[in-house]
Design an enzyme around this catalytic site. Structure first.
Site, short mmCIF file in Angstrom:
data_model
loop_
_atom_site.label_atom_id
_atom_site.label_comp_id
_atom_site.label_asym_id
_atom_site.label_seq_id
_atom_site.Cartn_x
_atom_site.Cartn_y
_atom_site.Cartn_z
N GLY A 134 0.80 -1.24 0.00
CA GLY A 134 0.00 0.00 0.00
C GLY A 134 0.82 1.27 0.00
CB ALA A 135 3.07 2.87 1.54
N GLY A 136 4.60 3.00 -1.57
CA GLY A 136 5.93 2.94 -2.19
C GLY A 136 6.56 4.32 -2.17
CD GLU A 248 17.82 2.92 -2.87
OE1 GLU A 248 17.68 3.31 -1.69
OE2 GLU A 248 16.96 2.28 -3.49
NE ARG A 274 21.34 -9.02 -39.42
CZ ARG A 274 21.08 -10.24 -39.86
NH1 ARG A 274 21.90 -11.24 -39.59
NH2 ARG A 274 19.97 -10.49 -40.53
N GLY A 370 13.19 5.37 -5.67
CA GLY A 370 12.39 6.59 -5.80
C GLY A 370 12.14 6.81 -7.28
#
Ligand SMILES: Cc1cc2nc3c(=O)[nH]c(=O)nc-3n(C[C@H](O)[C@H](O)[C@H](O)COP(=O)(O)OP(=O)(O)OC[C@H]3O[C@@H](n4cnc5c(N)ncnc54)[C@H](O)[C@@H]3O)c2cc1C
Length: 387
Positions: A134-136, A248, A274, A370
């Site tokens: 329910g929460a990020g 982070e 190629r 985030g």
């Protein structure tokens, strides 16, 4: 453009990383990690033995003591991602950039002595659990509680999307210890494998990063002793989270630049090998122009990130500067990988090609640590004079 942030110690370390990669990062091992959905512990331990894990652990606890010099970790990201093993790079990052720093910066002496030596050897794998079903983005909305009882806390709740969540032995867990959503209502507790009521849920089936486990965790009346309250002080959780977020976010920028650089290399190789319409793919002007754009983007990414690496080393990388790096680099990464994948034609859609896996792995860089919308919010608030 030649980069100038590495000295001979970093280059000597690069040789060591390359020999690890040569031995352990094979097509067979990448396929096995993807099929099993996790990096096996033997590989993690071998990485620790070779010095690729434990870089952020202080020397007194058996590590390299390089938490503040992220250039060593950057060398690891560059080489491991160039070998097509983004999942392995992710697993290393969770240990050294997410779990270990909480203990180094905020652990009590006892917590450091108990966990860091084992984290340096990968005997203990760590994870960081903030997000809940329910929460990020809105972490003040979490509902996992840690209620004070005699001798410790009783934890109830659930976390989701936790990287290394299935394999972790120690989970740095963000919980509510107070009422309301003021910053001092939150704390961080160290939850150990085997604590009664702590369950690792199923491995989540993801778009990319198939070789690195991501899992749900659940806590039902888990008794966590007082000595597992991070830093020994209640109500510090929010500040503790804020302390580590610049690292982070920097680490995501570094992963992005590493993937963009690797993609350029893979694409040069492919388009030189190629042929179509009687010439090499790289001989089409469109290909060369796209690759010229990519090459400049990669140069500029490193120029910016290298500056951030030095700022971090000097303790000057602010939350806002790290947020800028994270959203900008992950978006350039995405553009570069998309361009490079296109130049691979249909092969770019086949999972056996590193460009394909790197493309899928890259998508989450705009989401985790985030979201990029939250990063823009942080940066724009500062610009507007609101904090
Ligand atoms: C593979 C993977 C690994 C992860 N690993 C971890 C981990 O190890 N530990 C951990 O704790 N979490 C982890 N996460 C969770 C990750 O950090 C969250 O998914 C992320 O922070 C977004 O939260 P959410 O998924 O709840 O999205 P939501 O918060 O529901 O956001 C949905 C959308 O709304 C937007 N939005 C939300 N608020 C605002 C706002 N104020 N302004 C503008 N737009 C907004 C978001 O940007 C997003 O586009 C991982 C996620 C993934 C996918």
């Amino acid at each position: 453009m030649e980069r100038d942030i590495y000295d001979e110690d970093h280059e000597a370390f690069r040789d060591l990383v390359k020999s690890f990669v040569k031995k352990y990062v094979t097509n067979e091992s990448i396929q096995r990690w993807d099929a099993e959905g996790e990096i096996d512990r033997a590989t993690m331990k071998a990485a620790a033995e070779s010095g690729l894990i434990g870089l952020s652990v202080p020397e007194e606890f058996g590590g390299a003591g390089m938490l503040q010099d992220y250039r060593f970790r950057t060398v690891v990201s560059e080489e491991v991602i160039a070998a097509g093993a983004g999942s392995l790079a992710g697993a290393f990052g969770i240990q050294d950039d997410l779990a270990v720093p909480y203990l180094v910066h905020m652990g009590t002496d006892e917590q450091k002595a108990k966990w860091l030596p084992k984290m340096a050897t990968a005997e203990v794998i760590g994870a960081l659990a903030m997000t809940e079903p329910g929460a990020g983005s809105d972490l003040r909305g979490i509902s996992t509680t840690a209620k004070k009882v005699e001798g410790g806390y009783v934890v109830n709740g659930a976390k989701t999307f936790i990287s290394s969540g299935k394999t972790a032995d120690l989970v740095v867990t963000f919980v509510k210890t107070g009422e309301g959503n003021r910053p001092d209502a939150f704390s961080i507790v160290l939850i150990e494998n085997g604590m009664e009521g702590f369950e690792h849920g199923k491995k989540l089936n993801k778009l990319g990063s198939h070789g690195h486990d991501t899992a749900e965790l659940s806590f039902t009346d888990v008794f966590v002793p007082d000595e597992n309250l991070l830093g020994g002080e209640e109500g510090r959780g929010f500040i503790q989270l804020m302390t580590n977020l610049p690292l982070e976010r920097l680490s995501i920028g570094v992963a992005g630049a590493s993937a963009a650089q690797a993609a350029l290399g893979w694409t040069l190789e492919h388009t030189k090998a190629r042929e179509a319409f009687g010439q090499r793919i790289i001989d089409f002007q469109n290909t060369r122009f796209k690759l010229a754009d990519v090459a400049v983007t990669v140069d500029v990414m490193w120029a910016y990130i290298d500056r951030a690496l030095l700022a971090y080393k000097e303790g000057k990388l602010t939350a806002e500067e790290a947020a800028k790096v994270k959203f900008w680099a992950s978006e350039r990464e995405w553009e570069v990988l998309d361009t490079c994948l296109q130049l691979h034609g249909g092969y770019g859609y086949m999972n056996e090609y590193p460009i394909t896996r790197a493309f899928a792995d890259a998508r989450v860089h705009r989401i985790y640590g985030g979201t990029n919308e939250i990063m823009r919010d942080i940066v724009s608030r500062q610009l507007a004079g609101k904090r």
